[in-house]
Design a protein around this motif. Sequence first.
Motif, PDB file in Angstrom:
ATOM      1  N   MET A   1     -41.509 -23.991 -28.657  1.00  0.00           N
ATOM      2  CA  MET A   1     -42.139 -22.769 -29.134  1.00  0.00           C
ATOM      3  C   MET A   1     -42.313 -21.804 -27.955  1.00  0.00           C
ATOM      4  N   LYS A   2     -41.955 -20.554 -28.178  1.00  0.00           N
ATOM      5  CA  LYS A   2     -42.119 -19.521 -27.161  1.00  0.00           C
ATOM      6  C   LYS A   2     -43.578 -19.052 -27.151  1.00  0.00           C
ATOM      7  N   LYS A   3     -43.999 -18.516 -25.998  1.00  0.00           N
ATOM      8  CA  LYS A   3     -45.367 -18.019 -25.864  1.00  0.00           C
ATOM      9  C   LYS A   3     -45.355 -16.531 -25.521  1.00  0.00           C
ATOM     10  N   ILE A   4     -46.253 -15.792 -26.196  1.00  0.00           N
ATOM     11  CA  ILE A   4     -46.437 -14.373 -25.914  1.00  0.00           C
ATOM     12  C   ILE A   4     -47.884 -14.147 -25.503  1.00  0.00           C
ATOM     13  N   LEU A   5     -48.072 -13.355 -24.456  1.00  0.00           N
ATOM     14  CA  LEU A   5     -49.399 -12.979 -23.975  1.00  0.00           C
ATOM     15  C   LEU A   5     -49.780 -11.636 -24.563  1.00  0.00           C
ATOM     16  N   PHE A   6     -50.960 -11.553 -25.171  1.00  0.00           N
ATOM     17  CA  PHE A   6     -51.528 -10.286 -25.643  1.00  0.00           C
ATOM     18  C   PHE A   6     -52.563  -9.840 -24.623  1.00  0.00           C
ATOM     19  N   ILE A   7     -52.432  -8.624 -24.093  1.00  0.00           N
ATOM     20  CA  ILE A   7     -53.489  -8.008 -23.303  1.00  0.00           C
ATOM     21  C   ILE A   7     -53.696  -6.598 -23.846  1.00  0.00           C
ATOM     22  N   GLY A   8     -54.947  -6.234 -24.024  1.00  0.00           N
ATOM     23  CA  GLY A   8     -55.229  -4.916 -24.565  1.00  0.00           C
ATOM     24  C   GLY A   8     -56.602  -4.840 -25.191  1.00  0.00           C
ATOM     25  N   HIS A   9     -56.760  -3.892 -26.085  1.00  0.00           N
ATOM     26  CA  HIS A   9     -58.065  -3.593 -26.690  1.00  0.00           C
ATOM     27  C   HIS A   9     -58.230  -4.294 -28.038  1.00  0.00           C
ATOM     28  N   SER A  10     -59.172  -3.825 -28.815  1.00  0.00           N
ATOM     29  CA  SER A  10     -59.620  -4.518 -30.025  1.00  0.00           C
ATOM     30  C   SER A  10     -58.544  -4.715 -31.089  1.00  0.00           C
ATOM     31  N   VAL A  11     -57.561  -3.838 -31.190  1.00  0.00           N
ATOM     32  CA  VAL A  11     -56.527  -4.043 -32.219  1.00  0.00           C
ATOM     33  C   VAL A  11     -55.824  -5.380 -31.987  1.00  0.00           C
ATOM     34  N   LEU A  12     -55.529  -5.698 -30.744  1.00  0.00           N
ATOM     35  CA  LEU A  12     -54.953  -7.008 -30.440  1.00  0.00           C
ATOM     36  C   LEU A  12     -56.018  -8.095 -30.469  1.00  0.00           C
ATOM     37  N   ALA A  13     -57.201  -7.789 -29.944  1.00  0.00           N
ATOM     38  CA  ALA A  13     -58.270  -8.803 -29.875  1.00  0.00           C
ATOM     39  C   ALA A  13     -58.647  -9.321 -31.254  1.00  0.00           C
ATOM     40  N   PHE A  14     -58.629  -8.449 -32.258  1.00  0.00           N
ATOM     41  CA  PHE A  14     -59.039  -8.847 -33.602  1.00  0.00           C
ATOM     42  C   PHE A  14     -57.908  -9.473 -34.412  1.00  0.00           C
ATOM     43  N   TYR A  15     -56.717  -9.556 -33.833  1.00  0.00           N
ATOM     44  CA  TYR A  15     -55.625 -10.247 -34.521  1.00  0.00           C
ATOM     45  C   TYR A  15     -55.943 -11.732 -34.442  1.00  0.00           C
ATOM     46  N   SER A  16     -56.180 -12.340 -35.566  1.00  0.00           N
ATOM     47  CA  SER A  16     -56.779 -13.681 -35.584  1.00  0.00           C
ATOM     48  C   SER A  16     -55.782 -14.836 -35.586  1.00  0.00           C
ATOM     49  N   LYS A  17     -54.540 -14.556 -35.777  1.00  0.00           N
ATOM     50  CA  LYS A  17     -53.578 -15.655 -35.841  1.00  0.00           C
ATOM     51  C   LYS A  17     -53.225 -16.160 -34.439  1.00  0.00           C
ATOM     52  N   GLU A  18     -52.950 -17.443 -34.357  1.00  0.00           N
ATOM     53  CA  GLU A  18     -52.566 -18.058 -33.086  1.00  0.00           C
ATOM     54  C   GLU A  18     -51.060 -18.189 -32.946  1.00  0.00           C
ATOM     55  N   GLN A  19     -50.353 -17.823 -34.022  1.00  0.00           N
ATOM     56  CA  GLN A  19     -48.900 -17.957 -34.008  1.00  0.00           C
ATOM     57  C   GLN A  19     -48.303 -16.914 -34.936  1.00  0.00           C
ATOM     58  N   ILE A  20     -47.156 -16.410 -34.546  1.00  0.00           N
ATOM     59  CA  ILE A  20     -46.377 -15.530 -35.409  1.00  0.00           C
ATOM     60  C   ILE A  20     -44.932 -16.016 -35.319  1.00  0.00           C
ATOM     61  N   ASP A  21     -44.395 -16.405 -36.438  1.00  0.00           N
ATOM     62  CA  ASP A  21     -43.071 -17.020 -36.488  1.00  0.00           C
ATOM     63  C   ASP A  21     -43.055 -18.205 -35.521  1.00  0.00           C
ATOM     64  N   GLN A  22     -42.092 -18.223 -34.614  1.00  0.00           N
ATOM     65  CA  GLN A  22     -41.995 -19.333 -33.665  1.00  0.00           C
ATOM     66  C   GLN A  22     -42.628 -18.989 -32.314  1.00  0.00           C
ATOM     67  N   TRP A  23     -43.596 -18.098 -32.345  1.00  0.00           N
ATOM     68  CA  TRP A  23     -44.248 -17.638 -31.112  1.00  0.00           C
ATOM     69  C   TRP A  23     -45.721 -18.035 -31.112  1.00  0.00           C
ATOM     70  N   GLN A  24     -46.140 -18.728 -30.090  1.00  0.00           N
ATOM     71  CA  GLN A  24     -47.563 -19.018 -29.888  1.00  0.00           C
ATOM     72  C   GLN A  24     -48.181 -17.822 -29.185  1.00  0.00           C
ATOM     73  N   ILE A  25     -49.318 -17.368 -29.683  1.00  0.00           N
ATOM     74  CA  ILE A  25     -50.000 -16.217 -29.111  1.00  0.00           C
ATOM     75  C   ILE A  25     -51.123 -16.696 -28.192  1.00  0.00           C
ATOM     76  N   VAL A  26     -51.097 -16.219 -26.966  1.00  0.00           N
ATOM     77  CA  VAL A  26     -52.201 -16.418 -26.032  1.00  0.00           C
ATOM     78  C   VAL A  26     -52.885 -15.059 -25.951  1.00  0.00           C
ATOM     79  N   ASN A  27     -54.019 -14.935 -26.629  1.00  0.00           N
ATOM     80  CA  ASN A  27     -54.660 -13.638 -26.810  1.00  0.00           C
ATOM     81  C   ASN A  27     -55.773 -13.445 -25.790  1.00  0.00           C
ATOM     82  N   ARG A  28     -55.507 -12.602 -24.794  1.00  0.00           N
ATOM     83  CA  ARG A  28     -56.497 -12.272 -23.768  1.00  0.00           C
ATOM     84  C   ARG A  28     -57.014 -10.846 -23.949  1.00  0.00           C
ATOM     85  N   ALA A  29     -56.742 -10.255 -25.105  1.00  0.00           N
ATOM     86  CA  ALA A  29     -57.228  -8.904 -25.409  1.00  0.00           C
ATOM     87  C   ALA A  29     -58.728  -8.965 -25.674  1.00  0.00           C
TER      88      ALA A  29
END
Length: 175
Positions: free
Chosen positions: A1-29
């Motif tokens: 599984m690939k990993k994507i880093l989210f950095i940013g403000h509340s629009v990303l921070a409030f995205y509640s899923k930990e995965q989208i398709d075959q991508w694991q989300i590491v949410n630091r927003a």
Amino acid sequence: MKKILFIGHSVLAFYSKEQIDQWQIVNRAKQGTIAKDGWKLIEEEEILINEFEAVFIMYGINEVYYQFNERLVTDYLEKIVRKVRDSSGHLPLIIAPIMKTWPTKRLQPLKIQKINQKIIELARDYDCVLFNWEEFYDLKDEADKKYSMDGIHLNSAGYLLFERGLSRILANLYN
């Protein structure tokens, strides 16, 4: 599984899923954050960028809301992008312009347009993928109320549309 880093403000921070398709989300927003905070996160916490297959960067609306100088957004965005490029070569970077919102006392469309133009130039200069907000806009070319609670934050329909757009981008990153 690939990993994507989210950095940013509340629009990303409030995205509640930990995965989208075959991508694991590491949410630091984080809610209320600005690009300078993103720079500190990358620089001081020394996030190991090479652990990711992509990075999604979204800043700007809080700087506009707090009436900071436009350069505060664009200079720190460029520092973030340069740091990622320096540490990981051609890692795919997705960068979001500020979603156009309806005018308020603090959220001036012309200021958002100026910053967005700089973000578009930054994306072009550093070969970043732009997240496209066009599907979110109404006939007045502003955030459609059916996707946004307040012109900034997404509602559930907005997050479904956001996810579809991001999914399309991610599907094309390694093709």
